[in-house]
Design a protein around this motif. Sequence first.
Motif, PDB file in Angstrom:
ATOM      1  N   GLU A 169       0.830  -1.203   0.000  1.00 22.06           N
ATOM      2  CA  GLU A 169       0.000   0.000   0.000  1.00 22.06           C
ATOM      3  C   GLU A 169       0.867   1.256   0.000  1.00 22.06           C
ATOM      4  OE1 GLU A 169      -2.940  -0.353   3.092  1.00 22.06           O
ATOM      5  OE2 GLU A 169      -4.009  -1.941   2.013  1.00 22.06           O
ATOM      6  N   TYR A 170       1.869   1.307   0.894  1.00 21.43           N
ATOM      7  CA  TYR A 170       2.776   2.457   0.793  1.00 21.43           C
ATOM      8  C   TYR A 170       4.201   2.078   1.161  1.00 21.43           C
ATOM      9  CZ  TYR A 170       3.456   4.114   5.715  1.00 21.43           C
ATOM     10  OH  TYR A 170       3.835   4.278   7.023  1.00 21.43           O
ATOM     11  N   LEU A 171       5.114   2.890   0.660  1.00 25.83           N
ATOM     12  CA  LEU A 171       6.545   2.717   0.874  1.00 25.83           C
ATOM     13  C   LEU A 171       7.095   3.982   1.515  1.00 25.83           C
ATOM     14  CD1 LEU A 171       6.908   1.170  -2.612  1.00 25.83           C
ATOM     15  CD2 LEU A 171       7.825   0.009  -0.604  1.00 25.83           C
ATOM     16  N   THR A 172       7.866   3.824   2.574  1.00 26.37           N
ATOM     17  CA  THR A 172       8.369   4.998   3.282  1.00 26.37           C
ATOM     18  C   THR A 172       9.295   5.808   2.386  1.00 26.37           C
ATOM     19  OG1 THR A 172      10.155   3.689   4.267  1.00 26.37           O
ATOM     20  CG2 THR A 172       8.130   3.924   5.548  1.00 26.37           C
ATOM     21  N   GLY A 173       9.332   7.128   2.636  1.00 31.58           N
ATOM     22  CA  GLY A 173       9.862   8.069   1.656  1.00 31.58           C
ATOM     23  C   GLY A 173      11.349   8.328   1.656  1.00 31.58           C
ATOM     24  N   VAL A 200       3.092   8.754   2.607  1.00 31.64           N
ATOM     25  CA  VAL A 200       1.855   7.969   2.599  1.00 31.64           C
ATOM     26  C   VAL A 200       0.864   8.596   1.623  1.00 31.64           C
ATOM     27  CG1 VAL A 200       0.107   6.860   4.033  1.00 31.64           C
ATOM     28  CG2 VAL A 200       2.264   7.579   5.064  1.00 31.64           C
ATOM     29  N   ASP A 201       0.750   9.906   1.679  1.00 32.90           N
ATOM     30  CA  ASP A 201      -0.195  10.638   0.843  1.00 32.90           C
ATOM     31  C   ASP A 201       0.095  10.435  -0.644  1.00 32.90           C
ATOM     32  OD1 ASP A 201      -2.239  13.194   0.937  1.00 32.90           O
ATOM     33  OD2 ASP A 201      -0.811  13.366  -0.723  1.00 32.90           O
ATOM     34  N   ILE A 202       1.363  10.508  -1.044  1.00 33.72           N
ATOM     35  CA  ILE A 202       1.664  10.377  -2.475  1.00 33.72           C
ATOM     36  C   ILE A 202       1.420   8.943  -2.960  1.00 33.72           C
ATOM     37  CG2 ILE A 202       4.140   9.803  -2.399  1.00 33.72           C
ATOM     38  CD1 ILE A 202       4.451  11.942  -4.676  1.00 33.72           C
TER      39      ILE A 202
END
Length: 253
Positions: A169-173, A200-202
């Motif tokens: 779902e998301y990958l840390t930036g 998370v938003d992107i």
Amino acid sequence: MEDKLIITCSIVLFKENLTGLHNTINSFLQIPLPKKLYLIDNTSTKFFEYVFIDKDIEYVPIEQNIGFGSAHNRVINQKNLNSKYHLILNPDVSFKIGVISNLIKQLEKNEKLSMIAPKVLYPNGSYQNSCRRYPSVLELAFRRVKIFKKIVNHGIYNDKDLTQPFCPEYLTGCFHLYKTEDLVALKGFDERYFLYMEDVDICKKIDASGKQKLYHPKQEIVHVLKQGSSKSIKLFFIHLISAIKYFRKWGIS
């Protein structure tokens, strides 16, 4: 006219360890591809103006601390990026010479992929949780106070084989490698977040665009991970404010 670059990269600078930053910059400059590195200086004094000089580096002074996403957007939305790929990179990350080329090969295999990220390790070689499910209010709270480990572990895909590639779902930036045209189409980061939650938003924005993100653990990077909001009351409240903005935008789960 400048030849088309294969890869561009942006790093936002504020209060950085110079030795670690040298390692990060050298990791990028060793890539054997046409490239450009944008060093975005959020200090009011233009501290980093003459610290790193190279033909493949462009210095971008901001002269105020405008935050992580807004600073990256000065490059994404204002520099007419002439590259196929763009790397969002933290100033405390290092990697070996073949990592970028191998990740690019994976990006090219699937036209639906907008972004890819590798396995992340701590400097001691231990695994760092960098692919996660979208957070709920409870999961964020439980992670902070270190209770209800089952819920927290679910959030970090403890139920999956993390030695194999998959679309989380998301990958840390700390390290996001994008197809530049997709990142520009997203208009970069939501600037309502000063720091935290913009990654998370992107990832949510990528979902909304119909594209995908890939976690590719066959490639590895090293990330120091400062965990500032766990050590600083000021950064804790910045993180809290960002979380409130995130849940107001995307809903509470």
